[in-house]
Design a protein around this motif. Structure first.
Motif, short mmCIF file in Angstrom:
data_model
loop_
_atom_site.label_atom_id
_atom_site.label_comp_id
_atom_site.label_asym_id
_atom_site.label_seq_id
_atom_site.Cartn_x
_atom_site.Cartn_y
_atom_site.Cartn_z
N ASP A 180 33.30 43.00 39.99
CA ASP A 180 33.66 42.32 38.74
C ASP A 180 35.09 41.79 38.72
O ASP A 180 35.51 41.26 37.70
N TYR A 181 35.83 41.91 39.80
CA TYR A 181 37.27 41.65 39.77
C TYR A 181 37.68 40.44 40.59
O TYR A 181 38.69 39.80 40.31
N ALA A 182 36.91 40.13 41.62
CA ALA A 182 37.17 39.00 42.50
C ALA A 182 35.94 38.80 43.36
O ALA A 182 35.10 39.70 43.50
N VAL A 183 35.81 37.61 43.94
CA VAL A 183 34.71 37.35 44.88
C VAL A 183 35.17 37.76 46.27
O VAL A 183 36.17 37.24 46.78
N VAL A 184 34.47 38.70 46.87
CA VAL A 184 34.81 39.18 48.21
C VAL A 184 34.11 38.30 49.23
O VAL A 184 32.88 38.18 49.23
N THR A 185 34.88 37.67 50.10
CA THR A 185 34.30 36.79 51.11
C THR A 185 34.20 37.45 52.48
O THR A 185 33.46 36.96 53.34
N ALA A 186 34.93 38.53 52.71
CA ALA A 186 34.84 39.28 53.96
C ALA A 186 35.40 40.67 53.73
O ALA A 186 36.25 40.89 52.87
N VAL A 187 34.92 41.61 54.53
CA VAL A 187 35.38 42.99 54.43
C VAL A 187 35.65 43.51 55.83
O VAL A 187 34.93 43.21 56.78
N GLU A 188 36.74 44.27 55.97
CA GLU A 188 37.07 44.93 57.23
C GLU A 188 36.96 46.43 57.03
O GLU A 188 37.37 46.96 55.99
N ARG A 400 38.82 48.57 34.00
CA ARG A 400 38.92 47.46 33.04
C ARG A 400 40.31 46.85 33.03
O ARG A 400 40.46 45.64 32.79
N ALA A 401 41.31 47.65 33.34
CA ALA A 401 42.67 47.10 33.44
C ALA A 401 42.78 46.14 34.61
O ALA A 401 43.46 45.11 34.53
N VAL A 402 42.11 46.47 35.73
CA VAL A 402 42.10 45.56 36.87
C VAL A 402 41.37 44.27 36.51
O VAL A 402 41.84 43.16 36.82
N LYS A 403 40.24 44.40 35.83
CA LYS A 403 39.48 43.22 35.38
C LYS A 403 40.33 42.35 34.46
O LYS A 403 40.38 41.12 34.63
N GLN A 404 41.01 42.96 33.51
CA GLN A 404 41.81 42.20 32.55
C GLN A 404 42.95 41.47 33.24
O GLN A 404 43.29 40.34 32.89
N ARG A 405 43.55 42.10 34.25
CA ARG A 405 44.68 41.48 34.95
C ARG A 405 44.22 40.28 35.78
O ARG A 405 44.91 39.25 35.82
N LEU A 406 43.06 40.39 36.43
CA LEU A 406 42.65 39.37 37.39
C LEU A 406 41.66 38.36 36.82
O LEU A 406 41.54 37.25 37.32
N ASP A 407 40.94 38.74 35.78
CA ASP A 407 39.91 37.85 35.24
C ASP A 407 39.86 38.00 33.72
O ASP A 407 38.83 38.39 33.15
N PRO A 408 40.94 37.70 33.04
CA PRO A 408 40.99 37.92 31.58
C PRO A 408 39.99 37.06 30.82
O PRO A 408 39.55 37.43 29.72
N GLY A 409 39.58 35.93 31.39
CA GLY A 409 38.63 35.06 30.71
C GLY A 409 37.18 35.42 30.97
O GLY A 409 36.28 34.77 30.42
N GLY A 410 36.93 36.43 31.80
CA GLY A 410 35.55 36.84 32.08
C GLY A 410 34.76 35.82 32.87
O GLY A 410 33.56 35.65 32.66
N THR A 411 35.41 35.15 33.81
CA THR A 411 34.71 34.15 34.62
C THR A 411 33.68 34.80 35.54
O THR A 411 32.62 34.23 35.79
N LEU A 412 33.99 35.98 36.05
CA LEU A 412 33.09 36.68 36.98
C LEU A 412 32.19 37.63 36.22
O LEU A 412 32.63 38.32 35.29
#
Length: 422
Positions: A180-188, A400-412
């Motif tokens: 819910d915080y960012a789109v992950v495109t790759a993981v290591e 939710r604090a991470v979500k609010q910091r990175l996606d306050p508009g609820g795009t994801l």
């Protein structure tokens, strides 16, 4: 929208229905599908969505879809197929579209394994964002605990590499707290030694279910971290009911067979053998084509009520129950949002996508009584659940604090939004 290299499909376009379909073939309504060709496509889509008050739901294979996508743009990351295994460092890098089978084949060539589950076609990234309960979790913990870095695109279209040092809170949230915080495109992630692996399935007729469960209880009570057992009941329409035990062991075949001696000789089937990590998908032979169904997952604090709950009445309309032994390293220290998995058993139940199945699952849950834990991992949530069923209030507040910091508009919009109920 800015120029995209990948396909954009709208309702009515050829291929739209197939592209919008989740793994569980229930209805999933979306306003459009974007099949991103690269991180620049993801960034362009997110900037467009944020600027127009739209939401984006990300799915690679769609295994965790929850049906909450109404009105969202569905972002598919199937083409993110980069895979690199470095035996020198014991690490792997997988794009968001890479499935576990590919990782396991590449790792097995070097005597290594990732922390894969039962199905080789589940995406590595989606599985890991939910925590990741592996065949080898008893030996090495959550799959999310093995993550060392993630490449992400944030809601404002910015790209970054996330580590414990670069953004500790986002790194923590993504490793088991959902997407819910960012789109992950790759993981290591770290791989683990697997020079010897043993696995397979033992099957008996259903009249042995009680005796096999008693042995399962006995063996799991003293099992070392290298041994994992899953007890299963199956009662499919038109077929004889069966009881099975699926097993993996990180070690030589002779050691495993001695540990499993209390089960005796299976009378219907026995597929146990020495294998490589690339063969794990053969144990349960999970479906490789999408299908429709209703399921529920629970954590159990004990098996005290399991026998009467599972065996006293017919399973129908529930088709199958899988009871997994957890514990071991899973119960140890974990820096994931869910934390240590202290409950010793995980149960997964499934049946046809009809109201009677949901009623049957409710009844089975009631029969399990006080042994049912009040929480479940994020990956185990099902329609009707919320993130509050996975995380305690302080953890929810932190996520939710991470979500609010990175996606306050609820795009994801994640499968189970972290802000639901807030």
């Amino acid at each position: 929208m800015e120029f995209l290299r990948g396909r954009v499909l709208k309702p009515g376009d050829d291929g739209f229905d197939a592209a919008a379909r989740p793994w569980n073939l229930k209805d999933q309504t979306v306003s459009a599908v974007v099949e991103a060709a690269g991180a620049d496509d993801v960034a362009s889509l997110l900037r467009y969505a944020a600027g127009n008050g739209l939401t984006v739901a990300t799915q690679a294979g769609g295994h965790g879809a929850s049906g909450n996508t109404d009105g969202a743009i569905l972002l598919r990351l199937t083409d993110f197929d980069e895979l690199h295994v470095d035996p020198a460092t014991g690490r792997a890098r997988a794009g968001a579209g890479v499935r576990w089978g590919a990782v396991q084949r590449a790792a097995a060539a070097h005597g290594l394994t990732g922390l894969a589950g039962s199905s080789p076609i589940v995406s590595v990234t989606g599985y890991t964002l939910g925590g990741g309960l592996s065949w080898f979790g008893r030996a090495h913990g959550w799959a999310a605990d093995s993550v060392t870095a993630l490449d992400v695109v944030t809601a404002d279209g910015g790209s970054r590499r996330v580590t414990a040092e670069s953004d500790a809170e986002l790194f923590w949230a993504l490793r088991g707290g959902g997407g819910d915080y960012a789109v992950v495109t790759a993981v290591e992630f770290a791989l683990h030694p697997a020079p010897s692996v043993y696995g397979g399935r033992m099957v008996w007729p259903a009249d042995r279910a009680s005796a096999v469960l008693d042995t399962f209880r006995e063996v799991t009570a003293s099992a070392g971290k290298g041994l994992t057992l899953w007890y299963g009941l199956a009662s499919f329409p038109g077929a004889d009911p069966l009881v099975a035990v699926d097993v993996t062991y990180l070690g030589p075949a002779a050691e495993a067979e001695e540990l499993l001696r209390p089960f005796g000789k299976p009378t219907i089937a026995d597929t146990r053998r020495a294998m490589t990590p690339a063969d794990l998908g053969e144990i349960t032979a999970d479906p490789i084509e999408p299908s429709a169904g209703t399921s529920r997952s629970l954590l159990l604090t004990s098996l005290d009520e399991a026998e009467s709950a599972l065996l006293a009445q017919p399973l129908a309309p529930v088709f199958g129950v899988q009871l997994r032994h957890t514990g071991g390293a899973l119960a140890g220290p974990s820096s994931t949002p869910f934390g240590p998995l202290t409950e010793p058993y995980y149960i997964y139940c499934f049946g046809a996508p009809i109201p009677a199945t949901r009623a049957g699952l409710d009844e089975l849950t009631t029969r399990l009584g006080k042994s049912v834990s009040p929480r479940k991992p994020y990956f185990a949530l099902s329609p009707g659940d919320t993130a509050a069923d996975a995380f305690d209030p302080p953890t929810l507040d932190r996520l939710r604090a991470v979500k609010q910091r990175l996606d306050p508009g609820g795009t994801l919009r994640a499968n189970y939004p972290i802000t639901a109920g807030a």
